[in-house]
Motif scaffolding. Structure first.
Motif, PDB file in Angstrom:
ATOM      1  N   ARG A   1      21.106  37.802   2.232  1.00 21.98           N
ATOM      2  CA  ARG A   1      20.528  37.077   1.278  1.00 21.98           C
ATOM      3  C   ARG A   1      20.959  38.444  -0.246  1.00 21.98           C
ATOM      4  O   ARG A   1      21.526  38.111  -0.881  1.00 21.98           O
ATOM      5  CB  ARG A   1      18.222  37.481   1.711  1.00 21.98           C
TER       6      ARG A   1
ATOM      7  N   TYR B   1      20.863  27.525   3.210  1.00 22.11           N
ATOM      8  CA  TYR B   1      20.652  28.959   3.164  1.00 22.11           C
ATOM      9  C   TYR B   1      19.440  29.892   3.052  1.00 22.11           C
ATOM     10  O   TYR B   1      19.114  30.939   3.830  1.00 22.11           O
ATOM     11  CB  TYR B   1      20.438  29.285   1.618  1.00 22.11           C
TER      12      TYR B   1
ATOM     13  N   MET C   1      20.585  30.866  -6.839  1.00 19.67           N
ATOM     14  CA  MET C   1      20.829  29.744  -5.905  1.00 19.67           C
ATOM     15  C   MET C   1      21.368  29.001  -5.878  1.00 19.67           C
ATOM     16  O   MET C   1      21.400  28.086  -5.096  1.00 19.67           O
ATOM     17  CB  MET C   1      19.526  30.507  -4.664  1.00 19.67           C
TER      18      MET C   1
END
Length: 143
Positions: free
Chosen positions: A39, A28, A46
């Protein structure tokens, strides 16, 4: 893909699973570096998102030897990605992020043959998902 390539992907994926959170963080981080507009597509925690990523990759890696069985699931995954806001060009960026993750977390056996196997696998999966995404967008388009 041939069976040797599938084995290379599976063997190196085991190394990635050994440090799931770090591998996902790297994925990521690279994705957001290359495509910061992605994003906002991620609205969950996350760490949790990273675990979903590795789980999905696990299903894909396991399914490489039975693509016919995996295709319906990939189509559904592609449809969900469309609903999240993923566009076709994001697949190339995600591929770059994936290759970075494999290079760093795939273990000591990462060599050119293994990277080529991952690239082949990802190209195949991305092609299927992009086609399914476009079909899905076509179904949703107003008449």
């Amino acid at each position: 893909m041939d069976t040797d390539q599938i084995d290379l992907v599976r063997d190196s994926f085991i190394q990635i699973v050994l440090d799931t959170d770090a591998a996902a963080r790297l994925f990521y981080s690279r994705l957001f570096e290359l495509a910061p507009e992605t994003r906002p597509l991620f609205r969950t925690d996350m760490v949790e998102q990273g675990r979903h990523l590795i789980e999905a990759l696990g299903r894909i890696v396991t399914g490489l030897s039975r693509l016919d069985v995996m295709l319906p699931g990939l189509s559904k995954l592609a449809e969900r990605h469309v609903d999240y806001g993923v566009e076709d060009h994001h697949y190339a960026v995600a591929g770059d992020a994936l290759m970075r993750m494999v290079t760093v977390h795939g273990g000591p056996a990462i060599d050119s043959a293994t990277m080529e196997a991952w690239k082949t696998a990802y190209a195949l999966i991305a092609e299927v998902m992009i086609a399914a995404s476009n079909d899905y967008r076509g179904l949703r388009a107003p008449d």
